[in-house]
Write an enzyme that holds these catalytic residues in place. Structure first.
Site, PDB file in Angstrom:
ATOM      1  N   ASP A 170      12.260   5.441   4.576  1.00 16.01           N
ATOM      2  CA  ASP A 170      10.881   5.219   5.000  1.00 16.01           C
ATOM      3  C   ASP A 170      10.179   6.567   5.166  1.00 16.01           C
ATOM      4  OD1 ASP A 170       9.367   2.591   6.577  1.00 16.01           O
ATOM      5  OD2 ASP A 170       8.539   4.609   6.864  1.00 16.01           O
TER       6      ASP A 170
ATOM      7  N   HIS B 208       8.467  -8.543  -7.408  1.00 16.76           N
ATOM      8  CA  HIS B 208       7.417  -8.611  -6.384  1.00 16.76           C
ATOM      9  C   HIS B 208       7.442  -9.965  -5.688  1.00 16.76           C
ATOM     10  CE1 HIS B 208       3.688  -7.597  -4.293  1.00 16.76           C
ATOM     11  NE2 HIS B 208       3.420  -8.894  -4.418  1.00 16.76           N
TER      12      HIS B 208
ATOM     13  N   THR C 124       2.325  -4.119   6.692  1.00 16.76           N
ATOM     14  CA  THR C 124       1.301  -3.257   6.084  1.00 16.76           C
ATOM     15  C   THR C 124       1.470  -3.118   4.578  1.00 16.76           C
ATOM     16  OG1 THR C 124       2.631  -1.273   6.518  1.00 16.76           O
ATOM     17  CG2 THR C 124       0.997  -1.904   8.201  1.00 16.76           C
TER      18      THR C 124
ATOM     19  N   HIS D  91      10.174  -6.427   2.225  1.00 16.72           N
ATOM     20  CA  HIS D  91      11.064  -5.295   2.507  1.00 16.72           C
ATOM     21  C   HIS D  91      11.790  -5.530   3.817  1.00 16.72           C
ATOM     22  CE1 HIS D  91       7.029  -4.403   4.080  1.00 16.72           C
ATOM     23  NE2 HIS D  91       7.608  -3.749   5.069  1.00 16.72           N
TER      24      HIS D  91
HETATM   25  P1  AMP Z   1       5.622  -2.805   7.287  1.00 16.34           P
HETATM   26  O1  AMP Z   1       4.646  -2.177   8.269  1.00 16.34           O
HETATM   27  O2  AMP Z   1       6.670  -3.659   7.908  1.00 16.34           O
HETATM   28  O3  AMP Z   1       4.880  -3.486   6.150  1.00 16.34           O
HETATM   29  O4  AMP Z   1       6.423  -1.594   6.676  1.00 16.34           O
HETATM   30  C1  AMP Z   1       5.939  -0.775   5.672  1.00 16.34           C
HETATM   31  C2  AMP Z   1       6.697   0.513   5.753  1.00 16.34           C
HETATM   32  O5  AMP Z   1       6.506   1.225   4.547  1.00 16.34           O
HETATM   33  C3  AMP Z   1       6.232   1.445   6.897  1.00 16.34           C
HETATM   34  O6  AMP Z   1       7.340   1.687   7.765  1.00 16.34           O
HETATM   35  C4  AMP Z   1       5.793   2.705   6.153  1.00 16.34           C
HETATM   36  O7  AMP Z   1       6.114   3.886   6.850  1.00 16.34           O
HETATM   37  C5  AMP Z   1       6.537   2.591   4.840  1.00 16.34           C
HETATM   38  N1  AMP Z   1       5.948   3.298   3.721  1.00 16.34           N
HETATM   39  C6  AMP Z   1       4.638   3.299   3.355  1.00 16.34           C
HETATM   40  N2  AMP Z   1       4.473   4.040   2.244  1.00 16.34           N
HETATM   41  C7  AMP Z   1       5.697   4.516   1.898  1.00 16.34           C
HETATM   42  C8  AMP Z   1       6.196   5.357   0.854  1.00 16.34           C
HETATM   43  N3  AMP Z   1       5.383   5.863  -0.103  1.00 16.34           N
HETATM   44  N4  AMP Z   1       7.512   5.648   0.834  1.00 16.34           N
HETATM   45  C9  AMP Z   1       8.337   5.156   1.789  1.00 16.34           C
HETATM   46  N5  AMP Z   1       7.937   4.360   2.787  1.00 16.34           N
HETATM   47  C10 AMP Z   1       6.643   4.048   2.860  1.00 16.34           C
HETATM   48 ZN    ZN Z   2       5.185  -5.329  -5.276  1.00 12.34          ZN
END
Ligand code: AMP
Ligand code: ZN
Length: 113
Positions: A30, A46, A94, A99
């Site tokens: 992350d 997806h 977000t 995931h």
């Molecule tokens: P969620 O808020 O559960 O949707 O988790 C999304 C996660 O993706 C968050 O913990 C972000 O820090 C992570 N994230 C967003 N952009 C990236 C990226 N480019 N590479 C790795 N993690 C990311």
């Molecule tokens: Zn996707």
């Protein structure tokens, strides 16, 4: 899926720190870690969230959890880890691509909300 951040990571259009990859899933660190170890495990296909899962995904989800167990050993998460998947607005999702957060490396609050 166009305009999906994690689909772009799967395609390699956006860089990531990969820790595991096979034909159906990818694990990477992350970008904003909330624990000393914070890995995201995603299907390459997806799928928007847990809410979109159907019977056709049962093998995939089982596989992802087997990968998580394997990673927990490889990464030495012997003191435990937490697996979280946020689905929808109230959960704070977000990124609209399914995931699983794997969090470890510090004691975590037992309360989930
Ligand atoms: P969620 O808020 O559960 O949707 O988790 C999304 C996660 O993706 C968050 O913990 C972000 O820090 C992570 N994230 C967003 N952009 C990236 C990226 N480019 N590479 C790795 N993690 C990311
Ligand atoms: Zn996707």
């Amino acid at each position: 899926m166009e305009d999906c951040l994690f689909c772009s990571i799967v395609k390699g259009d956006i860089p990531s720190t990969k820790v595991y990859e096979d034909d159906v899933c990818l694990a990477f660190r992350d970008i904003n870690p909330l624990a000393p170890t914070h890995i995201l495990v995603i299907p390459k296909e997806h799928i928007a969230s847990c809410a979109e899962l159907g019977e056709e995904h049962e093998a995939l989800i089982g596989h992802i959890f087997t990968v998580i167990a394997k990673l927990s050993k490889e990464l030495g998460l012997k003191d435990g880890f937490r697996v979280v998947s946020n689905s929808g607005i109230d959960a704070g999702q977000t990124v609209g691509h399914l995931h699983f957060h794997v969090l470890a490396g510090k004691p975590m609050n037992a309360k989930m909300v």
